[in-house]
Design an enzyme around this catalytic site. Structure first.
Site, PDB file in Angstrom:
ATOM      1  N   HIS A 180       0.867  -1.179   0.000  1.00 15.12           N
ATOM      2  CA  HIS A 180       0.000   0.000   0.000  1.00 15.12           C
ATOM      3  C   HIS A 180       0.900   1.224   0.000  1.00 15.12           C
ATOM      4  O   HIS A 180       1.715   1.395   0.908  1.00 15.12           O
ATOM      5  CB  HIS A 180      -0.927   0.016   1.215  1.00 15.12           C
ATOM      6  CG  HIS A 180      -1.811   1.226   1.231  1.00 15.12           C
ATOM      7  ND1 HIS A 180      -3.041   1.255   0.603  1.00 15.12           N
ATOM      8  CD2 HIS A 180      -1.608   2.469   1.734  1.00 15.12           C
ATOM      9  CE1 HIS A 180      -3.563   2.468   0.734  1.00 15.12           C
ATOM     10  NE2 HIS A 180      -2.715   3.224   1.424  1.00 15.12           N
ATOM     11  N   CYS A 181       0.760   2.076  -1.006  1.00 16.46           N
ATOM     12  CA  CYS A 181       1.637   3.241  -1.125  1.00 16.46           C
ATOM     13  C   CYS A 181       0.913   4.481  -0.600  1.00 16.46           C
ATOM     14  O   CYS A 181      -0.102   4.903  -1.180  1.00 16.46           O
ATOM     15  CB  CYS A 181       2.045   3.439  -2.587  1.00 16.46           C
ATOM     16  SG  CYS A 181       3.108   4.885  -2.804  1.00 16.46           S
ATOM     17  N   VAL A 182       1.455   5.055   0.475  1.00 19.54           N
ATOM     18  CA  VAL A 182       0.803   6.244   1.052  1.00 19.54           C
ATOM     19  C   VAL A 182       0.962   7.457   0.131  1.00 19.54           C
ATOM     20  O   VAL A 182       0.145   8.375   0.154  1.00 19.54           O
ATOM     21  CB  VAL A 182       1.373   6.587   2.446  1.00 19.54           C
ATOM     22  CG1 VAL A 182       0.989   5.529   3.460  1.00 19.54           C
ATOM     23  CG2 VAL A 182       2.870   6.795   2.413  1.00 19.54           C
TER      24      VAL A 182
END
Ligand SMILES: [Zn+2]
Ligand SMILES: [Zn+2]
Length: 339
Positions: A180-182
């Site tokens: 999951h890429c913030v």
């Protein structure tokens, strides 16, 4: 020399922040939960109960739900760098008659980056739903190491296809889950990993292009003003040529904002280049970040031999470099099972 020391401290602090950000990006939830716990512990006795609850609720939303904080921060940093580039570097370079192609390259890369950034943020990474679940079960075989048959996601209540993972932030299972890429506020999975790679390449290219133009400008200024030929009188009364530190200090005093921007750009470039190279390694070996991380832990487990039952043998999805690349360009979603 004071300014040079300040500048080096600035670089060190930036580097430290970046390393901390990367270090905790995987365990961001646990990290921020711990931080919020300590904050409440410290401020608890002097803050009203209703305010504590409000703070806890806000932090919970920030940590456990998708939000745009890092996405906005990312855009603000870009505005700052490109603002400085357009406001000072570009006009100075025009005066020095730099070629238009090199001056416009950062803007062209910015357009490309914005396009891939938009695709990363908006495209479905490969959400597993009741409608596509049966198809996705057929795509990859269970390797019996990281992925086992008949594992059911307790939240989605669907059998987990091999190479999928439930994202706690987005609350969904994702096909060929990477991470999951913030920074794009989205999962990276089978269907958007190709955009993510192009986003990383263009972002690294932007930092390299802005840095190259800026360095070339500063070198030109140093040469035109004969800084490299300057002399100073030492304690013995001798004329001694100035060193590189003096030139950097002089440039720093003359163009402080440009030097700060350049320092930041250098840091970003080296971090991004390393991260991009890491993702190309994963691409060539057909691994996801999630799998690489688990294999690494498995290797450590093997080294201390404390949990032999948990030790793994390695990546079984590697199918040759060309086929690995093809799998990213044209993701498997309903083909026959592959290994
Ligand atoms: Zn799930
Ligand atoms: Zn996610």
């Amino acid at each position: 020399m004071d300014f040079l020391i300040l500048f080096l401290i600035y670089l060190a602090v930036c580097l430290f922040c970046m390393v901390v950000a990367i270090k905790f990006s995987r365990q961001s939830q646990e990290f921020f939960t711990r931080i919020s716990h300590y904050i409440i512990l410290v401020i608890g006795p002097v803050i009203p109960r209703w305010l504590q609850l409000a703070v806890q609720l806000t932090l919970h939303r920030f940590v456990h739900q998708r939000n745009s904080f890092f996405l906005v921060l990312h855009l603000l940093l870009e505005v700052a760098v490109y603002g400085e580039y357009s406001w000072e570097v570009y006009p100075y370079c025009m005066e020095l008659r730099f070629g238009h192609s090199i001056l416009l390259l950062p803007y062209i890369l910015l357009l490309g980056k914005m396009y891939f950034f938009y695709l990363c943020c908006s495209r479905d990474p490969g959400t597993i739903s009741p409608s596509n679940h049966k198809q996705l079960l057929k795509v990859y075989t269970y390797d019996g190491i990281l992925y086992h048959q008949a594992h059911i996601c307790p939240t989605c209540e669907l059998t987990k296809p091999a190479r999928s993972k439930h994202c706690r932030v987005c609350n969904r299972c994702v096909h060929r889950f990477d991470h999951h890429c913030v920074w794009v506020n989205n999962c990276i999975g089978a269907l958007n990993i190709r955009y993510f790679l192009l986003y990383l390449v263009t972002l690294s290219g932007m930092a390299a292009a802005v840095g190259t133009v800026t360095v070339r400008f500063l070198v030109q200024v140093a040469l035109l003003s004969n800084l490299h030929q300057a002399m100073y009188v030492n304690a013995d009364g001798e004329h001694v040529p100035v060193g590189i530190l003096y030139i950097v200090q002089k440039l720093f005093l003359t163009f402080p904002r440009i030097l700060f921007m350049l320092g930041f750009t250098f840091l970003i470039f080296f971090l991004l280049a390393g991260y991009t190279a890491f993702h190309f390694y994963l691409l060539m070996t057909n691994q996801t970040s999630n799998e690489w991380y688990k294999h690494k832990n498995s290797y450590q487990c093997h080294m201390d031999n404390s949990r032999p039952d948990k030790c793994m043998q390695g990546n079984t999805y590697h199918r040759g470099y060309l086929r690995n690349v093809k799998e990213i360009i044209s993701p498997e979603t309903q083909q026959k099972k592959v290994r």
